[in-house]
Design a protein around this motif. Sequence first.
Motif, PDB file in Angstrom:
ATOM      1  N   PHE A   1     -27.477 -13.003  -5.502  1.00  0.00           N
ATOM      2  CA  PHE A   1     -26.190 -13.665  -5.313  1.00  0.00           C
ATOM      3  C   PHE A   1     -25.702 -13.682  -3.879  1.00  0.00           C
ATOM      4  O   PHE A   1     -24.535 -13.510  -3.577  1.00  0.00           O
ATOM      5  N   GLN A   2     -26.666 -13.929  -2.999  1.00  0.00           N
ATOM      6  CA  GLN A   2     -26.305 -14.228  -1.630  1.00  0.00           C
ATOM      7  C   GLN A   2     -26.582 -15.711  -1.409  1.00  0.00           C
ATOM      8  O   GLN A   2     -27.622 -16.226  -1.835  1.00  0.00           O
ATOM      9  N   GLY A   3     -25.635 -16.376  -0.767  1.00  0.00           N
ATOM     10  CA  GLY A   3     -25.857 -17.769  -0.443  1.00  0.00           C
ATOM     11  C   GLY A   3     -26.954 -17.895   0.612  1.00  0.00           C
ATOM     12  O   GLY A   3     -27.155 -16.976   1.405  1.00  0.00           O
TER      13      GLY A   3
ATOM     14  N   ASN B   1     -16.678 -10.551   2.159  1.00  0.00           N
ATOM     15  CA  ASN B   1     -17.341  -9.781   1.108  1.00  0.00           C
ATOM     16  C   ASN B   1     -17.487  -8.326   1.559  1.00  0.00           C
ATOM     17  O   ASN B   1     -16.989  -7.940   2.619  1.00  0.00           O
ATOM     18  N   THR B   2     -18.156  -7.530   0.751  1.00  0.00           N
ATOM     19  CA  THR B   2     -18.408  -6.130   1.108  1.00  0.00           C
ATOM     20  C   THR B   2     -19.893  -5.864   0.907  1.00  0.00           C
ATOM     21  O   THR B   2     -20.606  -6.702   0.354  1.00  0.00           O
ATOM     22  N   SER B   3     -20.342  -4.699   1.333  1.00  0.00           N
ATOM     23  CA  SER B   3     -21.767  -4.404   1.148  1.00  0.00           C
ATOM     24  C   SER B   3     -22.089  -4.210  -0.339  1.00  0.00           C
ATOM     25  O   SER B   3     -23.213  -4.427  -0.756  1.00  0.00           O
ATOM     26  N   GLN B   4     -21.085  -3.830  -1.152  1.00  0.00           N
ATOM     27  CA  GLN B   4     -21.351  -3.636  -2.587  1.00  0.00           C
ATOM     28  C   GLN B   4     -21.423  -4.959  -3.336  1.00  0.00           C
ATOM     29  O   GLN B   4     -22.234  -5.148  -4.222  1.00  0.00           O
ATOM     30  N   ILE B   5     -20.521  -5.867  -3.011  1.00  0.00           N
ATOM     31  CA  ILE B   5     -20.425  -7.132  -3.743  1.00  0.00           C
ATOM     32  C   ILE B   5     -20.479  -8.265  -2.714  1.00  0.00           C
ATOM     33  O   ILE B   5     -19.597  -8.364  -1.855  1.00  0.00           O
ATOM     34  N   PRO B   6     -21.535  -9.102  -2.783  1.00  0.00           N
ATOM     35  CA  PRO B   6     -21.740 -10.092  -1.718  1.00  0.00           C
ATOM     36  C   PRO B   6     -20.746 -11.251  -1.727  1.00  0.00           C
ATOM     37  O   PRO B   6     -20.761 -12.064  -0.807  1.00  0.00           O
ATOM     38  N   ILE B   7     -19.899 -11.329  -2.757  1.00  0.00           N
ATOM     39  CA  ILE B   7     -18.989 -12.467  -2.860  1.00  0.00           C
ATOM     40  C   ILE B   7     -17.563 -12.033  -2.569  1.00  0.00           C
ATOM     41  O   ILE B   7     -16.969 -11.251  -3.308  1.00  0.00           O
ATOM     42  N   GLY B   8     -17.028 -12.537  -1.464  1.00  0.00           N
ATOM     43  CA  GLY B   8     -15.639 -12.270  -1.101  1.00  0.00           C
ATOM     44  C   GLY B   8     -14.745 -13.309  -1.728  1.00  0.00           C
ATOM     45  O   GLY B   8     -14.656 -13.406  -2.960  1.00  0.00           O
TER      46      GLY B   8
END
Length: 343
Positions: free
Chosen positions: A129-131, A206-213
Motif C-alpha cells: 500500500f505504497q503508491g 503518513n507515518t512509518s507504521q501506516i503509509p497512508i496519511g
Amino acid sequence: MLGLLLILFLAPFHVLTLPSSFSFPADQLVLQSVGNPAIETEAAAAPSPIQLIYQFKDIVALENLAVRSNGHLVLTASNQPNVYDMNPNARNAPPKPLPRIPGVTSLTGIVETAPDVFAVVAGNWSATFQGTPGSFSIWSVDFNPSQPTVKRIASIPEADALNGITSLKGSPDIVLFADSALGAVRWLNVTSGEYNVTIQSPLFTNTSQIPIGINGIRTYDGHLYYLNSAQMTYGRVPLNVDGRGVAGEVQILARTHLPAIFDDFDMDWEGNAWVATHSNMLGQITVEGKQRNMTGSGNTELVEPTSVQFGRGSKQLEKTIYMTAAGNGKVGGQVLAINSCLM
Ligand SMILES: *[C@@H]1O[C@H](CO)[C@@H](O)[C@H](O)[C@H]1NC(C)=O
Ligand SMILES: *[C@@H]1O[C@H](CO)[C@@H](O)[C@H](O)[C@H]1NC(C)=O
Ligand SMILES: *[C@@H]1O[C@H](CO)[C@@H](O)[C@H](O)[C@H]1NC(C)=O
Ligand SMILES: *[C@@H]1O[C@H](CO)[C@@H](O)[C@H](O)[C@H]1NC(C)=O
Ligand SMILES: *[C@@H]1O[C@H](CO)[C@@H](O)[C@H](O)[C@H]1NC(C)=O
C-alpha cells in the motif's frame, strides 16, 4: 485508499470470515437508536439500518464511490483499473464494468464534475500500500454518450500516492485531491488540465507504521475537511474562494486510536462526518468533534469499510448512506445501504 491494509498492518484486529449469522454483544448496540430499546433488540422483526446490497464473489477491493443523478453508484476498486456502474435497486445484479483506464492497476477517489461526468484518480499501488511515485493521473468517466467513455484529464508526475478527491462549491472546473504520502492537497482545473498545490502540511503526511496519511477529503462551508489514516486525525482548513490556496491554519477536530483507522467520509446536511472506519465500523464525528460508533447491531458484518456517500434523487435517498467496503482475502468487496433515519 486503505482497502486491504489491515491485513498487513493490523492482522490481530482483523476478522477474516463472514459468519452467516452474526450478532454484536448487547452492550455495543447502536448509540443513537430512537424509540424503545426493547424493540431494537428484537433484531428479526426490526429492519437493520445497514443492508448489504451487493457483495463481489471475487476479490474486488472496493475503494470509493459516487452517486449518479439516476441513483446508480459508480464504484472504484484499488485492485481494478475500471470503474463499475451499479443500480443499487437491482438486488444481486452484478455491477457493470466500464472500459479500463490504461496503464494503471488501481483507482481511488471519484467525484462528479459535470452532469454524469466523473473525475477518477488512477495510479499504481504496491502490495504494501505504497503508491508508485510518477504513476498517478486523473481521468474523466463520461456517462453521457451511449457507450460511456474514459479520457485522461492530466498526469500528475509529482504525485506519490493520490487518494481522495472532492469538488468545490461554486467552481465546477476545480477539483481538489489528496496525496497520502507527500501530505499535499492539489487543485486541478478539469477543463484546462492545469494543476498545482493548494496546501502541503506535516499534518497530512503518513507515518512509518501506516503509509497512508491524508485520505478522504470533502469541502463544506468554505473549508476542506480531511481524514488522516496514519495520524488518526480528522480536521479542516479554510480554503481560498478558488481552492488554490488556504486562508488559515489546519485545525484538528478529532483523534481516534487503534483499532479504529479512518478512511473516507461524507458530510451530512448539518456538517457531521460519516466515516468509513477500518476494520468494521461506520463512525460519525459530529460538528463538535464528538465521535460515535454507528455500526449498530444487525446481520451484516462490515469488512474493511472504505468510503461513504449520501444518496440523491429523493428526500429518502438523501438520508441513505451508501458505503463501500474492500472485503479481505476471503470476502469480496461489499456495497451497503444504510438508512440513517433509523439511527
Ligand atoms: C463499533 O460497534 C460495532 C458493533 O457494535 C463493534 O463490532 C465494533 O467493535 C465497534 N468499533 C469500535 C472501534 O468501537
Ligand atoms: C503501472 O502498472 C502498469 C500495469 O502493471 C504498468 O504497465 C505501468 O508501467 C506501471 N506504471 C508505473 C509508472 O510504474
Ligand atoms: C479552467 O480552465 C478553463 C479553460 O482554460 C478556463 O476557461 C476556466 O476559467 C478555468 N477555471 C478556473 C476556475 O480558473
Ligand atoms: C505552482 O505554484 C508555485 C508556488 O506558488 C509556483 O512557483 C509555480 O510556478 C506554480 N506552477 C505552475 C505550473 O503554475
Ligand atoms: C510515507 O510513505 C512513503 C511510501 O509511500 C515512505 O517512503 C515514507 O517513508 C513514509 N513517510 C514516513 C514519515 O514514514
